[in-house]
Design an enzyme around this catalytic site. Structure first.
Site, PDB file in Angstrom:
ATOM      1  CE  LYS A 113       5.934 -33.872  50.078  1.00  0.00           C
ATOM      2  NZ  LYS A 113       5.222 -33.729  51.374  1.00  0.00           N
ATOM      3  CE  LYS A 196       9.093 -33.231  58.821  1.00  0.00           C
ATOM      4  NZ  LYS A 196       7.702 -33.474  58.677  1.00  0.00           N
ATOM      5  CE  LYS A 199       7.159 -42.862  58.155  1.00  0.00           C
ATOM      6  NZ  LYS A 199       5.730 -42.915  57.793  1.00  0.00           N
TER       7      LYS A 199
HETATM    8  P1  AMP Z   1       4.485 -39.295  59.077  1.00  0.00           P
HETATM    9  O1  AMP Z   1       5.500 -40.370  59.068  1.00  0.00           O
HETATM   10  O2  AMP Z   1       4.961 -38.029  58.435  1.00  0.00           O
HETATM   11  O3  AMP Z   1       3.140 -39.743  58.609  1.00  0.00           O
HETATM   12  O4  AMP Z   1       4.313 -38.881  60.609  1.00  0.00           O
HETATM   13  C1  AMP Z   1       3.581 -39.643  61.517  1.00  0.00           C
HETATM   14  C2  AMP Z   1       3.591 -39.004  62.879  1.00  0.00           C
HETATM   15  O5  AMP Z   1       4.931 -38.876  63.369  1.00  0.00           O
HETATM   16  C3  AMP Z   1       3.007 -37.579  62.922  1.00  0.00           C
HETATM   17  O6  AMP Z   1       2.279 -37.446  64.121  1.00  0.00           O
HETATM   18  C4  AMP Z   1       4.210 -36.701  62.933  1.00  0.00           C
HETATM   19  O7  AMP Z   1       3.973 -35.465  63.580  1.00  0.00           O
HETATM   20  C5  AMP Z   1       5.200 -37.530  63.726  1.00  0.00           C
HETATM   21  N1  AMP Z   1       6.596 -37.214  63.341  1.00  0.00           N
HETATM   22  C6  AMP Z   1       7.192 -37.480  62.166  1.00  0.00           C
HETATM   23  N2  AMP Z   1       8.468 -37.051  62.171  1.00  0.00           N
HETATM   24  C7  AMP Z   1       8.679 -36.488  63.387  1.00  0.00           C
HETATM   25  C8  AMP Z   1       9.810 -35.874  64.012  1.00  0.00           C
HETATM   26  N3  AMP Z   1      10.982 -35.764  63.401  1.00  0.00           N
HETATM   27  N4  AMP Z   1       9.657 -35.418  65.287  1.00  0.00           N
HETATM   28  C9  AMP Z   1       8.460 -35.533  65.928  1.00  0.00           C
HETATM   29  N5  AMP Z   1       7.383 -36.113  65.389  1.00  0.00           N
HETATM   30  C10 AMP Z   1       7.470 -36.585  64.139  1.00  0.00           C
END
Ligand code: AMP
Ligand code: TRP
Length: 335
Positions: A113, A196, A199
């Site tokens: 970031k 990865k 969002k």
């Molecule tokens: P976040 O939306 O970044 O708050 O992520 C919420 C949860 O989803 C966390 O446990 C992340 O590790 C998991 N997560 C988000 N994106 C991925 C992805 N592309 N592959 C696996 N896990 C993910």
């Protein structure tokens, strides 16, 4: 004693397949076991990157609706919004005294970031891992179901907890572990094969969201990157193709996966057929979740009740931990 589970997601939008297969699917499995489960919506964390109040409201609702649609059950798990449990912010303050500037600056998520924001990056982003540690340690959680991208944050949580224990000569705080039933943590690739699924990807079309309509899923998969058909038998798959195959492993029947895998290895795969099948299997897999998302979205009264009940249960547990910490620190004057 029962082990405690804690995990959460930022309120920055709808959940996608990465959130589901990386984390939510395990939230649901773990609530069925003999464990004490807490799952929350990280609204304070989303303030590190966005300040749009209407969007925040919308995202908090979306995450809660998605949680319930994935199968989280308020009878089995405490489901709450982070800002409803103010005890977390007090623990965040204490833990900040145990986090070193140097290690915070070295965190991968911060470095990424700060590349774009430079010196105007806010201190909330720098101390993001401390707030995350507070989320976990406020319940003295042992197991944290998360995707691979959170591994480093978990390691930092252990560092802060150990430092606290060491300084105060206590074993009050546990060493929480990232958890995926003994398997490697999951990373679902973006549909363009670069990084990865996320969002915040500029191109929304690189993620499949849990509420995407079938037509949209078909279109997104059709556009997903594959490249040339293989030319040598058993050649290595490109990251993009590998990503699609790993999705197929998760949503399709085993024989479907092996069929296309053999076709790939024999250089006779037709990507059109492969993607067509994958899209249909994703559509089918998420059909019940899509339906439930529609149902829960229309029931604000129920959502309010779930979040209030969840916050109450979380607060009770959080207050007990905080009381212990205050005593250890010595915050108990004139008594
Ligand atoms: P976040 O939306 O970044 O708050 O992520 C919420 C949860 O989803 C966390 O446990 C992340 O590790 C998991 N997560 C988000 N994106 C991925 C992805 N592309 N592959 C696996 N896990 C993910
Ligand atoms: N940092 C996590 C993410 O971006 C979200 C999160 C905040 C979290 N606090 C947490 C995950 C505590 C697990 C435990 O995905």
């Amino acid at each position: 004693m029962k082990k405690t589970v804690l995990s959460g997601m930022r309120a920055t939008g709808k959940l996608h397949l990465g959130n589901y297969f990386g984390a939510a699917i395990n939230y649901v499995k773990m609530q069925e076991e003999d464990l004490n489960c807490f799952y929350f919506i990280a609204d304070w964390h989303s303030l590190t990157t966005q300040h749009d109040s209407a969007l925040l409201r919308k995202s908090v609702k979306e995450v809660l609706v998605n949680y319930l649609a994935c199968g989280l059950d308020p009878e089995k798990s405490s489901i709450y919004v982070q800002s409803d449990v103010k005890e977390i912010s007090e623990l965040y303050l204490y833990l900040n005294m145990f986090a070193h500037k140097g290690e915070l600056e070295k965190t991968a998520s911060f470095k990424e970031k700060s590349r774009t924001k430079g010196q105007t990056i806010n201190a909330g982003l720098l101390t993001y891992p401390v707030l995350m540690a507070a989320d976990i340690l406020i319940h003295r959680a042992n197991l944290v179901p998360v995707g691979k991208d959170q591994e480093q944050h978990l390691e930092m949580t252990r560092t802060f907890a150990n430092r606290f224990n060491h300084v105060y000569k206590t074993d009050f705080l546990p060493e929480p572990q990232a958890y995926n039933f003994g398997n490697e943590l999951v990373k679902i690739m973006s549909l363009d094969g670069v990084g990865k699924m996320s969002k915040s990807d500029e191109n929304e079309r690189n993620a499949i969201f849990l509420d995407d309509e079938p037509e949209d899923i078909r279109k997104k998969i059709k556009k997903a990157k594959t490249g040339n058909t293989p030319e040598t038998p058993n050649e290595e798959k490109s990251p993009a193709v590998e990503g699609l195959f790993s999705l197929m492993k998760l949503v399709s029947k085993e024989e479907t996966y092996s069929f296309f895998n053999q076709e790939f290895n024999a250089c006779s795969i037709r990507y059109g057929d492969f993607k067509g099948q994958l899209a249909e299997d994703i559509v089918k897999y998420f059909e019940p979740i899509r339906e439930k998302i529609k149902q829960y979205s229309a029931d604000d009264k129920y959502l309010l009740k779930v979040s209030q009940d969840g916050a109450e249960k979380a607060r009770i547990n959080a207050q007990a931990s905080l009381k212990g910490m205050r005593e250890i620190i010595g915050i108990n004057y004139f008594k």
